[in-house]
Design an enzyme around this catalytic site. Structure first.
Site, PDB file in Angstrom:
ATOM      1  N   HIS A   1       0.503  -0.718   0.320  1.00  0.00           N
ATOM      2  CA  HIS A   1      -0.125   0.283  -0.262  1.00  0.00           C
ATOM      3  C   HIS A   1       0.898   1.140   0.066  1.00  0.00           C
ATOM      4  CE1 HIS A   1      -3.960  -1.715   0.372  1.00  0.00           C
ATOM      5  NE2 HIS A   1      -3.665  -2.623   1.459  1.00  0.00           N
TER       6      HIS A   1
ATOM      7  N   CYS B   1      -0.002   2.812  -4.781  1.00  0.00           N
ATOM      8  CA  CYS B   1       0.030   3.937  -4.800  1.00  0.00           C
ATOM      9  C   CYS B   1       0.725   4.773  -3.863  1.00  0.00           C
ATOM     10  CB  CYS B   1      -1.928   4.257  -3.506  1.00  0.00           C
ATOM     11  SG  CYS B   1      -3.603   2.960  -4.055  1.00  0.00           S
TER      12      CYS B   1
END
Length: 470
Positions: free
Chosen positions: A290, A332
Protein backbone atom coordinates in the site's frame (compact mmCIF):
# COMPACT_ATOMS: atom_id res chain seq x y z
CA UNK A 1 -25.55 12.20 -50.97
CA UNK A 2 -23.53 9.01 -50.48
CA UNK A 3 -20.43 10.91 -51.61
CA UNK A 4 -21.02 13.61 -48.99
CA UNK A 5 -21.57 11.07 -46.23
CA UNK A 6 -18.41 9.15 -47.19
CA UNK A 7 -16.41 12.38 -47.25
CA UNK A 8 -17.77 13.43 -43.88
CA UNK A 9 -16.92 10.07 -42.32
CA UNK A 10 -13.41 10.16 -43.82
CA UNK A 11 -12.76 13.62 -42.36
CA UNK A 12 -14.20 12.49 -39.03
CA UNK A 13 -11.85 9.50 -38.96
CA UNK A 14 -8.90 11.79 -39.63
CA UNK A 15 -10.05 14.03 -36.79
CA UNK A 16 -10.23 11.03 -34.48
CA UNK A 17 -6.67 10.04 -35.34
CA UNK A 18 -5.43 13.60 -34.85
CA UNK A 19 -7.22 13.97 -31.52
CA UNK A 20 -5.43 10.92 -30.15
CA UNK A 21 -2.15 11.48 -32.05
CA UNK A 22 -1.09 7.92 -31.22
CA UNK A 23 -0.93 5.77 -34.33
CA UNK A 24 -2.46 2.34 -34.34
CA UNK A 25 1.02 0.76 -34.40
CA UNK A 26 2.10 2.24 -31.09
CA UNK A 27 3.81 5.29 -32.61
CA UNK A 28 2.80 8.92 -32.32
CA UNK A 29 1.59 10.12 -35.72
CA UNK A 30 2.51 13.84 -35.25
CA UNK A 31 0.08 14.87 -37.98
CA UNK A 32 -0.55 18.35 -36.61
CA UNK A 33 1.81 21.33 -36.25
CA UNK A 34 4.82 21.09 -33.96
CA UNK A 35 5.08 23.95 -31.50
CA UNK A 36 8.04 24.95 -29.35
CA UNK A 37 8.78 27.40 -26.54
CA UNK A 38 12.07 28.48 -25.00
CA UNK A 39 11.41 30.00 -21.56
CA UNK A 40 14.51 31.39 -19.89
CA UNK A 41 15.28 33.59 -16.92
CA UNK A 42 17.28 36.85 -17.31
CA UNK A 43 21.02 36.33 -17.57
CA UNK A 44 20.90 33.09 -19.52
CA UNK A 45 23.63 33.33 -22.19
CA UNK A 46 22.42 34.22 -25.67
CA UNK A 47 24.56 31.43 -27.12
CA UNK A 48 22.65 28.90 -25.02
CA UNK A 49 19.28 30.11 -26.30
CA UNK A 50 20.63 30.02 -29.87
CA UNK A 51 21.87 26.46 -29.34
CA UNK A 52 18.42 25.46 -28.13
CA UNK A 53 16.89 26.96 -31.25
CA UNK A 54 19.25 24.89 -33.37
CA UNK A 55 18.32 21.70 -31.55
CA UNK A 56 14.62 22.43 -31.97
CA UNK A 57 15.09 23.00 -35.67
CA UNK A 58 17.02 19.73 -35.99
CA UNK A 59 14.07 17.99 -34.35
CA UNK A 60 11.65 19.37 -36.94
CA UNK A 61 10.22 22.37 -35.05
CA UNK A 62 10.29 25.10 -37.69
CA UNK A 63 8.94 27.89 -35.49
CA UNK A 64 9.71 28.58 -31.86
CA UNK A 65 8.44 31.13 -29.36
CA UNK A 66 11.10 32.66 -27.13
CA UNK A 67 10.13 34.28 -23.83
CA UNK A 68 12.21 35.65 -20.97
CA UNK A 69 10.94 35.85 -17.42
CA UNK A 70 12.12 35.47 -13.82
CA UNK A 71 11.62 31.94 -12.54
CA UNK A 72 8.66 33.16 -10.46
CA UNK A 73 6.91 34.11 -13.71
CA UNK A 74 7.39 30.80 -15.50
CA UNK A 75 3.92 29.55 -14.56
CA UNK A 76 2.28 32.67 -15.97
CA UNK A 77 4.23 32.26 -19.20
CA UNK A 78 3.18 28.61 -19.49
CA UNK A 79 -0.43 29.67 -18.95
CA UNK A 80 -0.06 32.16 -21.80
CA UNK A 81 1.43 29.44 -24.03
CA UNK A 82 -1.41 27.04 -23.23
CA UNK A 83 -4.04 29.67 -24.03
CA UNK A 84 -2.18 30.60 -27.20
CA UNK A 85 -2.24 27.00 -28.42
CA UNK A 86 -5.91 26.51 -27.55
CA UNK A 87 -6.81 29.70 -29.41
CA UNK A 88 -5.07 28.53 -32.60
CA UNK A 89 -7.80 25.98 -33.21
CA UNK A 90 -7.32 22.39 -34.31
CA UNK A 91 -5.15 19.70 -32.73
CA UNK A 92 -1.37 20.04 -32.50
CA UNK A 93 1.17 17.33 -33.33
CA UNK A 94 3.69 17.83 -30.54
CA UNK A 95 4.94 20.44 -28.08
CA UNK A 96 8.53 20.95 -26.96
CA UNK A 97 9.28 23.32 -24.08
CA UNK A 98 12.74 24.27 -22.79
CA UNK A 99 12.90 25.68 -19.26
CA UNK A 100 16.24 27.36 -18.51
CA UNK A 101 17.06 28.82 -15.11
CA UNK A 102 20.06 29.22 -12.78
CA UNK A 103 21.06 26.03 -11.03
CA UNK A 104 18.78 25.17 -8.12
CA UNK A 105 16.09 27.76 -8.83
CA UNK A 106 13.64 25.60 -10.78
CA UNK A 107 12.40 23.74 -7.71
CA UNK A 108 8.83 22.73 -8.61
CA UNK A 109 8.80 21.90 -12.32
CA UNK A 110 5.81 19.56 -11.97
CA UNK A 111 3.46 22.49 -11.54
CA UNK A 112 4.70 23.87 -14.86
CA UNK A 113 4.29 20.48 -16.53
CA UNK A 114 0.74 20.15 -15.23
CA UNK A 115 -0.17 23.55 -16.67
CA UNK A 116 0.58 22.44 -20.22
CA UNK A 117 -1.08 19.07 -19.60
CA UNK A 118 -4.37 20.98 -19.37
CA UNK A 119 -4.03 22.24 -22.95
CA UNK A 120 -6.97 21.00 -25.00
CA UNK A 121 -5.07 21.39 -28.29
CA UNK A 122 -2.40 19.02 -26.98
CA UNK A 123 -4.77 16.36 -25.66
CA UNK A 124 -3.31 12.97 -26.54
CA UNK A 125 -0.20 14.56 -28.06
CA UNK A 126 3.37 14.18 -26.77
CA UNK A 127 4.61 17.04 -24.60
CA UNK A 128 8.38 17.17 -24.14
CA UNK A 129 10.05 19.30 -21.46
CA UNK A 130 13.78 19.99 -21.47
CA UNK A 131 14.99 21.38 -18.13
CA UNK A 132 18.41 23.01 -18.14
CA UNK A 133 20.48 24.71 -15.46
CA UNK A 134 22.49 27.77 -16.47
CA UNK A 135 25.31 29.53 -14.73
CA UNK A 136 28.28 28.56 -12.60
CA UNK A 137 28.14 25.07 -11.16
CA UNK A 138 25.57 23.68 -13.57
CA UNK A 139 26.05 19.97 -14.10
CA UNK A 140 26.50 18.79 -16.70
CA UNK A 141 27.75 21.88 -18.54
CA UNK A 142 24.67 22.87 -20.61
CA UNK A 143 26.63 23.91 -23.68
CA UNK A 144 28.18 20.43 -24.02
CA UNK A 145 24.82 18.80 -23.34
CA UNK A 146 23.12 20.81 -26.10
CA UNK A 147 25.99 20.34 -28.55
CA UNK A 148 25.81 16.57 -28.11
CA UNK A 149 22.02 16.61 -28.37
CA UNK A 150 22.15 18.68 -31.56
CA UNK A 151 24.74 16.41 -33.13
CA UNK A 152 22.67 13.30 -32.37
CA UNK A 153 19.48 14.91 -33.67
CA UNK A 154 21.25 15.82 -36.90
CA UNK A 155 22.48 12.34 -37.77
CA UNK A 156 20.06 9.96 -36.01
CA UNK A 157 16.68 10.80 -37.53
CA UNK A 158 15.65 7.13 -37.56
CA UNK A 159 16.02 6.75 -33.79
CA UNK A 160 13.11 7.14 -31.41
CA UNK A 161 13.56 9.92 -28.89
CA UNK A 162 14.08 7.46 -26.02
CA UNK A 163 16.85 5.71 -27.97
CA UNK A 164 18.45 9.05 -28.73
CA UNK A 165 18.33 10.14 -25.08
CA UNK A 166 19.93 6.89 -23.89
CA UNK A 167 22.85 7.52 -26.25
CA UNK A 168 22.99 11.16 -25.12
CA UNK A 169 23.15 10.16 -21.44
CA UNK A 170 26.04 7.83 -22.20
CA UNK A 171 28.02 10.51 -24.02
CA UNK A 172 27.39 13.15 -21.38
CA UNK A 173 28.60 10.80 -18.66
CA UNK A 174 31.73 9.84 -20.61
CA UNK A 175 32.63 13.43 -21.50
CA UNK A 176 32.13 14.90 -18.01
CA UNK A 177 34.99 15.02 -15.53
CA UNK A 178 35.60 11.54 -14.22
CA UNK A 179 32.49 10.23 -15.93
CA UNK A 180 30.35 11.09 -12.88
CA UNK A 181 27.48 13.03 -14.46
CA UNK A 182 24.26 11.58 -15.83
CA UNK A 183 20.94 13.22 -16.76
CA UNK A 184 17.54 11.71 -15.98
CA UNK A 185 14.29 11.37 -17.91
CA UNK A 186 10.73 10.94 -16.64
CA UNK A 187 8.25 9.50 -19.12
CA UNK A 188 4.56 8.72 -19.36
CA UNK A 189 4.67 8.36 -23.15
CA UNK A 190 2.30 5.79 -24.61
CA UNK A 191 4.16 5.17 -27.85
CA UNK A 192 7.38 5.55 -29.79
CA UNK A 193 8.18 9.17 -30.61
CA UNK A 194 10.16 9.89 -33.78
CA UNK A 195 10.82 13.63 -33.86
CA UNK A 196 13.22 13.41 -36.77
CA UNK A 197 10.32 12.69 -39.08
CA UNK A 198 11.92 9.48 -40.40
CA UNK A 199 10.76 6.15 -39.06
CA UNK A 200 12.68 2.94 -39.81
CA UNK A 201 11.16 1.21 -42.85
CA UNK A 202 12.43 -2.20 -41.90
CA UNK A 203 13.74 -3.97 -38.81
CA UNK A 204 16.19 -1.87 -36.85
CA UNK A 205 19.80 -3.11 -36.92
CA UNK A 206 21.04 -4.88 -33.84
CA UNK A 207 22.83 -2.47 -31.48
CA UNK A 208 26.58 -2.84 -31.12
CA UNK A 209 27.96 -4.46 -28.00
CA UNK A 210 29.14 -1.07 -26.72
CA UNK A 211 25.63 0.37 -27.15
CA UNK A 212 23.97 -2.03 -24.71
CA UNK A 213 24.64 -3.27 -21.20
CA UNK A 214 26.71 -6.42 -20.86
CA UNK A 215 24.50 -8.89 -19.00
CA UNK A 216 26.87 -11.83 -19.15
CA UNK A 217 27.34 -11.79 -15.37
CA UNK A 218 24.93 -12.88 -12.69
CA UNK A 219 21.44 -11.35 -12.45
CA UNK A 220 19.79 -10.95 -9.07
CA UNK A 221 16.19 -10.07 -8.17
CA UNK A 222 14.57 -9.17 -4.85
CA UNK A 223 10.78 -9.21 -4.59
CA UNK A 224 9.31 -7.55 -1.48
CA UNK A 225 5.52 -7.65 -1.25
CA UNK A 226 2.94 -6.89 1.39
CA UNK A 227 0.12 -9.39 0.77
CA UNK A 228 -1.96 -8.66 3.88
CA UNK A 229 -5.13 -6.79 2.93
CA UNK A 230 -3.98 -6.62 -0.70
CA UNK A 231 -6.17 -9.03 -2.73
CA UNK A 232 -4.43 -10.17 -5.91
CA UNK A 233 -0.92 -9.43 -4.60
CA UNK A 234 -0.13 -13.15 -4.53
CA UNK A 235 -0.88 -13.41 -8.26
CA UNK A 236 1.53 -10.55 -8.94
CA UNK A 237 4.23 -12.36 -6.99
CA UNK A 238 3.68 -15.61 -8.87
CA UNK A 239 3.81 -14.15 -12.38
CA UNK A 240 6.67 -11.75 -11.61
CA UNK A 241 8.69 -14.47 -9.92
CA UNK A 242 8.17 -16.72 -12.93
CA UNK A 243 9.26 -13.94 -15.30
CA UNK A 244 12.43 -13.26 -13.29
CA UNK A 245 13.39 -16.93 -13.37
CA UNK A 246 12.70 -17.13 -17.11
CA UNK A 247 14.99 -14.12 -17.64
CA UNK A 248 17.83 -15.73 -15.66
CA UNK A 249 17.51 -13.82 -12.37
CA UNK A 250 18.44 -15.48 -9.10
CA UNK A 251 15.30 -14.51 -7.20
CA UNK A 252 14.75 -13.83 -3.50
CA UNK A 253 11.15 -13.38 -2.33
CA UNK A 254 9.99 -11.87 0.97
CA UNK A 255 6.35 -11.36 1.89
CA UNK A 256 4.76 -8.97 4.38
CA UNK A 257 7.89 -7.03 5.38
CA UNK A 258 7.55 -4.29 7.96
CA UNK A 259 8.71 -0.80 7.05
CA UNK A 260 12.03 -1.44 8.75
CA UNK A 261 12.34 -4.81 7.02
CA UNK A 262 12.07 -3.10 3.62
CA UNK A 263 15.29 -1.22 4.43
CA UNK A 264 16.98 -4.21 6.05
CA UNK A 265 16.21 -6.51 3.12
CA UNK A 266 17.68 -3.99 0.65
CA UNK A 267 20.79 -3.61 2.80
CA UNK A 268 21.23 -7.37 3.01
CA UNK A 269 20.64 -7.72 -0.73
CA UNK A 270 23.33 -5.11 -1.41
CA UNK A 271 25.82 -6.81 0.93
CA UNK A 272 25.23 -10.18 -0.71
CA UNK A 273 25.95 -8.72 -4.13
CA UNK A 274 29.09 -6.97 -2.92
CA UNK A 275 30.46 -10.20 -1.42
CA UNK A 276 29.81 -12.42 -4.45
CA UNK A 277 32.86 -13.95 -6.06
CA UNK A 278 31.74 -13.54 -9.65
CA UNK A 279 30.62 -10.40 -11.47
CA UNK A 280 27.05 -9.10 -11.22
CA UNK A 281 25.55 -7.51 -14.32
CA UNK A 282 22.01 -6.50 -13.35
CA UNK A 283 19.68 -6.22 -10.35
CA UNK A 284 15.89 -6.02 -10.21
CA UNK A 285 13.93 -4.98 -7.12
CA UNK A 286 10.13 -5.11 -6.93
CA UNK A 287 8.44 -3.17 -4.11
CA UNK A 288 4.74 -3.96 -3.72
CA UNK A 289 2.65 -2.52 -0.91
CA UNK A 290 0.00 0.00 0.00
CA UNK A 291 1.14 3.57 -0.56
CA UNK A 292 0.91 6.67 1.60
CA UNK A 293 -0.45 10.09 0.59
CA UNK A 294 3.00 11.33 -0.45
CA UNK A 295 4.25 8.19 -2.17
CA UNK A 296 5.55 6.34 0.89
CA UNK A 297 5.48 2.55 1.06
CA UNK A 298 3.50 1.12 3.96
CA UNK A 299 4.95 -1.98 5.54
CA UNK A 300 2.89 -4.81 6.99
CA UNK A 301 3.02 -2.94 10.31
CA UNK A 302 1.47 0.18 8.75
CA UNK A 303 4.66 2.20 9.17
CA UNK A 304 6.22 4.18 6.34
CA UNK A 305 9.29 3.43 4.23
CA UNK A 306 10.63 5.94 1.74
CA UNK A 307 11.17 4.42 -1.73
CA UNK A 308 13.93 6.96 -2.46
CA UNK A 309 15.91 5.62 0.51
CA UNK A 310 15.57 2.07 -0.84
CA UNK A 311 16.84 3.18 -4.25
CA UNK A 312 19.79 4.93 -2.62
CA UNK A 313 20.63 1.77 -0.68
CA UNK A 314 21.15 -0.23 -3.85
CA UNK A 315 22.90 2.62 -5.67
CA UNK A 316 25.70 2.26 -3.11
CA UNK A 317 26.40 -1.30 -4.26
CA UNK A 318 29.96 -1.47 -5.59
CA UNK A 319 29.27 -4.71 -7.47
CA UNK A 320 26.61 -2.89 -9.49
CA UNK A 321 28.72 0.14 -10.36
CA UNK A 322 27.99 0.90 -14.02
CA UNK A 323 25.34 -1.85 -14.15
CA UNK A 324 21.58 -1.41 -14.59
CA UNK A 325 19.43 -1.36 -11.46
CA UNK A 326 15.69 -1.84 -12.08
CA UNK A 327 13.00 -0.88 -9.56
CA UNK A 328 9.33 -1.81 -9.99
CA UNK A 329 7.01 -0.01 -7.58
CA UNK A 330 3.42 -1.28 -7.35
CA UNK A 331 1.86 1.06 -4.81
CA UNK A 332 -0.40 4.08 -4.64
CA UNK A 333 1.34 7.45 -4.64
CA UNK A 334 -1.61 9.42 -3.31
CA UNK A 335 -5.39 9.40 -3.31
CA UNK A 336 -6.24 11.11 -6.62
CA UNK A 337 -8.43 9.05 -8.96
CA UNK A 338 -8.00 10.09 -12.56
CA UNK A 339 -11.20 10.19 -14.63
CA UNK A 340 -9.13 10.85 -17.75
CA UNK A 341 -9.70 13.31 -20.56
CA UNK A 342 -11.48 12.86 -23.87
CA UNK A 343 -13.47 14.72 -26.44
CA UNK A 344 -15.84 17.17 -24.75
CA UNK A 345 -18.45 17.05 -27.54
CA UNK A 346 -19.16 14.16 -29.88
CA UNK A 347 -20.78 15.01 -33.26
CA UNK A 348 -23.67 12.95 -34.59
CA UNK A 349 -21.52 10.83 -36.90
CA UNK A 350 -19.47 9.47 -34.01
CA UNK A 351 -21.99 6.67 -33.60
CA UNK A 352 -20.54 5.22 -36.86
CA UNK A 353 -16.95 5.67 -35.70
CA UNK A 354 -14.81 4.38 -32.91
CA UNK A 355 -14.48 7.44 -30.71
CA UNK A 356 -10.97 8.00 -29.32
CA UNK A 357 -10.58 6.38 -25.91
CA UNK A 358 -10.35 8.48 -22.80
CA UNK A 359 -6.72 9.26 -21.99
CA UNK A 360 -5.18 9.49 -18.50
CA UNK A 361 -4.61 13.12 -17.54
CA UNK A 362 -0.89 12.58 -16.88
CA UNK A 363 -0.08 10.63 -20.05
CA UNK A 364 2.07 11.66 -23.04
CA UNK A 365 4.67 13.64 -21.07
CA UNK A 366 8.45 13.36 -21.33
CA UNK A 367 10.70 15.38 -19.02
CA UNK A 368 14.43 15.54 -19.64
CA UNK A 369 16.57 16.79 -16.75
CA UNK A 370 20.02 17.73 -17.97
CA UNK A 371 20.90 18.33 -14.32
CA UNK A 372 19.22 15.56 -12.34
CA UNK A 373 17.19 17.02 -9.44
CA UNK A 374 17.91 15.96 -5.86
CA UNK A 375 14.93 14.83 -3.84
CA UNK A 376 15.76 15.47 -0.21
CA UNK A 377 18.59 15.94 2.25
CA UNK A 378 20.99 13.07 2.19
CA UNK A 379 20.18 12.23 -1.42
CA UNK A 380 22.96 11.70 -3.95
CA UNK A 381 24.50 14.76 -5.54
CA UNK A 382 22.28 15.88 -8.44
CA UNK A 383 23.59 14.35 -11.62
CA UNK A 384 26.13 12.17 -9.79
CA UNK A 385 27.06 8.62 -10.66
CA UNK A 386 24.94 7.39 -7.73
CA UNK A 387 21.92 8.29 -9.85
CA UNK A 388 23.23 6.73 -13.07
CA UNK A 389 22.09 3.40 -14.54
CA UNK A 390 18.81 3.36 -12.59
CA UNK A 391 15.42 2.53 -14.06
CA UNK A 392 12.39 3.05 -11.81
CA UNK A 393 8.86 2.24 -12.95
CA UNK A 394 5.92 3.45 -10.87
CA UNK A 395 2.44 1.96 -11.23
CA UNK A 396 0.94 5.45 -10.89
CA UNK A 397 1.96 9.05 -11.42
CA UNK A 398 2.61 11.34 -8.45
CA UNK A 399 -0.43 11.79 -6.23
CA UNK A 400 -2.51 9.08 -7.92
CA UNK A 401 -3.96 5.69 -7.03
CA UNK A 402 -2.49 2.45 -8.40
CA UNK A 403 -5.16 -0.12 -9.20
CA UNK A 404 -5.26 -3.81 -8.30
CA UNK A 405 -8.01 -6.43 -7.94
CA UNK A 406 -8.32 -10.10 -7.06
CA UNK A 407 -6.51 -11.06 -10.29
CA UNK A 408 -3.50 -8.84 -9.61
CA UNK A 409 -2.45 -5.33 -10.58
CA UNK A 410 -2.78 -3.92 -14.07
CA UNK A 411 0.88 -2.84 -14.00
CA UNK A 412 2.53 -6.13 -12.99
CA UNK A 413 0.24 -8.36 -15.04
CA UNK A 414 0.69 -6.25 -18.19
CA UNK A 415 4.44 -5.95 -17.62
CA UNK A 416 4.86 -9.71 -17.45
CA UNK A 417 2.72 -10.22 -20.55
CA UNK A 418 4.73 -7.73 -22.63
CA UNK A 419 8.18 -8.89 -21.48
CA UNK A 420 7.41 -12.55 -22.01
CA UNK A 421 6.32 -11.81 -25.58
CA UNK A 422 9.52 -9.98 -26.61
CA UNK A 423 12.28 -9.97 -23.94
CA UNK A 424 14.98 -9.12 -26.48
CA UNK A 425 13.69 -5.64 -27.25
CA UNK A 426 15.01 -2.51 -25.51
CA UNK A 427 13.39 -2.39 -22.06
CA UNK A 428 12.53 1.32 -22.28
CA UNK A 429 10.56 0.69 -25.46
CA UNK A 430 8.83 -2.32 -23.88
CA UNK A 431 7.84 -0.26 -20.84
CA UNK A 432 6.35 2.37 -23.14
CA UNK A 433 4.19 -0.39 -24.63
CA UNK A 434 3.22 -1.51 -21.13
CA UNK A 435 2.13 2.04 -20.36
CA UNK A 436 0.11 2.24 -23.59
CA UNK A 437 -1.83 -0.88 -22.63
CA UNK A 438 -2.36 0.24 -19.03
CA UNK A 439 -3.59 3.65 -20.23
CA UNK A 440 -6.17 1.96 -22.46
CA UNK A 441 -7.77 0.15 -19.52
CA UNK A 442 -10.85 1.43 -17.75
CA UNK A 443 -10.82 0.38 -14.12
CA UNK A 444 -13.23 0.47 -11.20
CA UNK A 445 -11.80 1.29 -7.82
CA UNK A 446 -13.05 -0.56 -4.72
CA UNK A 447 -14.75 2.55 -3.34
CA UNK A 448 -16.41 4.05 -6.43
CA UNK A 449 -18.69 3.05 -9.31
CA UNK A 450 -17.16 5.33 -11.96
CA UNK A 451 -14.51 4.27 -14.45
CA UNK A 452 -11.01 5.54 -13.75
CA UNK A 453 -7.72 5.67 -15.65
CA UNK A 454 -4.16 4.83 -14.63
CA UNK A 455 -0.80 5.84 -16.08
CA UNK A 456 2.73 4.66 -15.36
CA UNK A 457 5.71 6.88 -14.68
CA UNK A 458 9.07 5.71 -15.98
CA UNK A 459 12.26 7.30 -14.62
CA UNK A 460 15.52 6.42 -16.30
CA UNK A 461 19.16 7.35 -16.12
CA UNK A 462 20.18 4.32 -18.19
CA UNK A 463 23.20 5.01 -20.37
CA UNK A 464 22.88 2.02 -22.69
CA UNK A 465 20.20 -0.12 -24.21
CA UNK A 466 18.94 -2.75 -21.78
CA UNK A 467 17.75 -6.06 -23.24
CA UNK A 468 16.77 -8.75 -20.73
CA UNK A 469 16.65 -11.81 -22.96
CA UNK A 470 18.13 -14.68 -21.00
Amino acid sequence: MAFLVAGTLRVAAQMADAQDSLGRKGKYSLQGPRVALILSSPGVPTAMVAALGGVFQALGFESCERRESPVQGFLEELTWFREYLDARGGPMGCALVALVAPSGQLRQPQRLVQELSCCGALRGCPKVFLLLSAGHGAAPEPGAFLACLGELCGRSHHWSLLQLLTELFCRVAEESTGGTRCPILRSSLRGALFLGGVEPRGPEPEPSLSAQYDLSGARAALLLAVTQDRPGAQYDLEVLGGLCQALGFETTLRTDPTAQAFQEELAQFREQLDTRRGPVSCALVALMAHGGPRGQLLGADGQEAQPEALVRELSRCQALRGCPKIFLLQACRGGNRDTGVGLTALPWYWCWLRAPATIPSHADILQIYADAPGSSSGSPTPGSSDQADILSVYAATEGCVAYRDEKGSDFIQTLVEVLRADPGQDLLELLTEVNRRVCELDVLGPDCDQLRKACLEIRSSLRRRLCLRA
